[in-house]
Design a protein around this motif. Structure first.
Motif, PDB file in Angstrom:
ATOM      1  N   SER A   9     -31.981 -33.809 -23.987  1.00 55.04           N
ATOM      2  CA  SER A   9     -31.960 -32.952 -22.800  1.00 55.04           C
ATOM      3  C   SER A   9     -32.469 -31.531 -23.037  1.00 55.04           C
ATOM      4  CB  SER A   9     -30.539 -32.900 -22.221  1.00 55.04           C
ATOM      5  OG  SER A   9     -29.653 -32.304 -23.158  1.00 55.04           O
ATOM      6  N   ASP A  10     -32.269 -30.998 -24.250  1.00 52.93           N
ATOM      7  CA  ASP A  10     -32.692 -29.620 -24.540  1.00 52.93           C
ATOM      8  C   ASP A  10     -33.014 -29.524 -26.028  1.00 52.93           C
ATOM      9  OD1 ASP A  10     -33.065 -26.889 -24.860  1.00 52.93           O
ATOM     10  OD2 ASP A  10     -31.249 -26.320 -23.763  1.00 52.93           O
ATOM     11  N   SER A  11     -34.223 -29.926 -26.373  1.00 50.31           N
ATOM     12  CA  SER A  11     -34.571 -30.032 -27.795  1.00 50.31           C
ATOM     13  C   SER A  11     -34.508 -28.693 -28.526  1.00 50.31           C
ATOM     14  CB  SER A  11     -35.946 -30.682 -27.976  1.00 50.31           C
ATOM     15  OG  SER A  11     -36.953 -29.866 -27.430  1.00 50.31           O
ATOM     16  N   GLU A  12     -34.815 -27.598 -27.857  1.00 48.78           N
ATOM     17  CA  GLU A  12     -34.745 -26.283 -28.506  1.00 48.78           C
ATOM     18  C   GLU A  12     -33.304 -25.936 -28.864  1.00 48.78           C
ATOM     19  OE1 GLU A  12     -37.268 -24.427 -29.757  1.00 48.78           O
ATOM     20  OE2 GLU A  12     -38.478 -26.157 -29.124  1.00 48.78           O
ATOM     21  N   ALA A  13     -32.371 -26.203 -27.965  1.00 51.39           N
ATOM     22  CA  ALA A  13     -30.950 -25.959 -28.252  1.00 51.39           C
ATOM     23  C   ALA A  13     -30.476 -26.884 -29.371  1.00 51.39           C
ATOM     24  CB  ALA A  13     -30.113 -26.159 -26.991  1.00 51.39           C
ATOM     25  N   TRP A  14     -30.935 -28.148 -29.335  1.00 51.30           N
ATOM     26  CA  TRP A  14     -30.574 -29.107 -30.385  1.00 51.30           C
ATOM     27  C   TRP A  14     -31.052 -28.618 -31.742  1.00 51.30           C
ATOM     28  CZ3 TRP A  14     -33.842 -32.347 -33.399  1.00 51.30           C
ATOM     29  CH2 TRP A  14     -33.178 -33.309 -34.150  1.00 51.30           C
ATOM     30  N   LYS A  15     -32.314 -28.189 -31.821  1.00 48.25           N
ATOM     31  CA  LYS A  15     -32.855 -27.689 -33.089  1.00 48.25           C
ATOM     32  C   LYS A  15     -32.070 -26.475 -33.572  1.00 48.25           C
ATOM     33  CE  LYS A  15     -37.157 -26.819 -32.778  1.00 48.25           C
ATOM     34  NZ  LYS A  15     -38.540 -26.572 -32.358  1.00 48.25           N
ATOM     35  N   SER A  16     -31.776 -25.573 -32.679  1.00 49.15           N
ATOM     36  CA  SER A  16     -31.039 -24.361 -33.054  1.00 49.15           C
ATOM     37  C   SER A  16     -29.651 -24.699 -33.591  1.00 49.15           C
ATOM     38  CB  SER A  16     -30.916 -23.437 -31.836  1.00 49.15           C
ATOM     39  OG  SER A  16     -30.177 -22.285 -32.166  1.00 49.15           O
ATOM     40  N   GLU A  17     -28.935 -25.563 -32.888  1.00 51.28           N
ATOM     41  CA  GLU A  17     -27.599 -25.956 -33.343  1.00 51.28           C
ATOM     42  C   GLU A  17     -27.662 -26.731 -34.653  1.00 51.28           C
ATOM     43  OE1 GLU A  17     -25.090 -27.766 -30.400  1.00 51.28           O
ATOM     44  OE2 GLU A  17     -25.458 -26.149 -28.950  1.00 51.28           O
ATOM     45  N   LEU A  18     -28.656 -27.588 -34.789  1.00 50.04           N
ATOM     46  CA  LEU A  18     -28.811 -28.345 -36.029  1.00 50.04           C
ATOM     47  C   LEU A  18     -29.092 -27.406 -37.201  1.00 50.04           C
ATOM     48  CD1 LEU A  18     -28.966 -31.122 -37.415  1.00 50.04           C
ATOM     49  CD2 LEU A  18     -31.414 -31.143 -36.867  1.00 50.04           C
TER      50      LEU A  18
END
Length: 183
Positions: A9-18
């Motif tokens: 749903s929000d790959s940028e947020a996913w990358k940041s959290e990862l």
């Protein structure tokens, strides 16, 4: 985090959290080196042979590989080493599959593949190292006693060293083909 819905749903947020919890760059660097040299007994084929270290200095998990005795081999039995493209890796190996699905991470991985093959696992450096160590231990390897060694004969020892030399040449050719295909 790797399986979070944010991945879709929000790959940028996913990358940041990862990246807040995993040293992604370190993992991609290891993945590139491990795939270039070939190691069939590793994450991507086996569910073991690594640790995640919670680094108190960075607050992230660091990837620590171990038990690399099956490196520098195409495979064993029905298990083969991963391809450089990693196309065969599915969600069972989510850390690899989901990272490589991200174009930015794919590019970083490919850059590390190229860098490793040009700076570390070069034909010149590796063959020179193999020859140096061959000369250093040859007399001891030749003196091994049957039944107490995996060395079957002087010729088998020499052939094993030649296999290592051939391997580095073949892997560098495979890297060049992979890089031409991805560019």
């Amino acid at each position: 985090m790797i399986n979070s819905e944010l991945r879709i749903s929000d790959s940028e947020a996913w990358k940041s959290e990862l990246e807040d919890i995993l040293n992604v760059d370190e993992f991609l660097k290891w993945l590139a080196a491990n795939t270039v040299i070939q190691n069939w007994d590793t994450y991507g084929n086996m569910t073991h042979n690594y640790y995640l270290y919670n680094n108190p200095e960075t607050g992230t998990f660091d990837w620590i590989p171990w038990d690399n005795n099956e490196a520098l081999k195409e495979g064993k039995g029905n298990r083969g080493a991963l391809s450089l493209s990693l196309e065969e890796v599915d969600s069972q190996w989510s850390l690899i599959a989901y990272l490589i699905d991200v174009p930015e991470y794919q590019e970083i991985y490919s850059t590390y593949v190229e860098q490793f093959s040009e700076e570390v696992f070069t034909e010149g450096k590796m063959i020179e190292a193999y020859e140096t160590y061959y000369e250093m231990i040859k007399e001891y390897a030749y003196a091994e006693e049957t039944g107490y060694s995996y060395i079957q004969s002087n010729q088998s020892f020499d052939a094993a060293v030649q296999t290592l030399k051939n391997h580095v040449v073949e892997r560098n050719q495979a890297v060049q083909a992979y890089l031409e295909e991805t560019n």
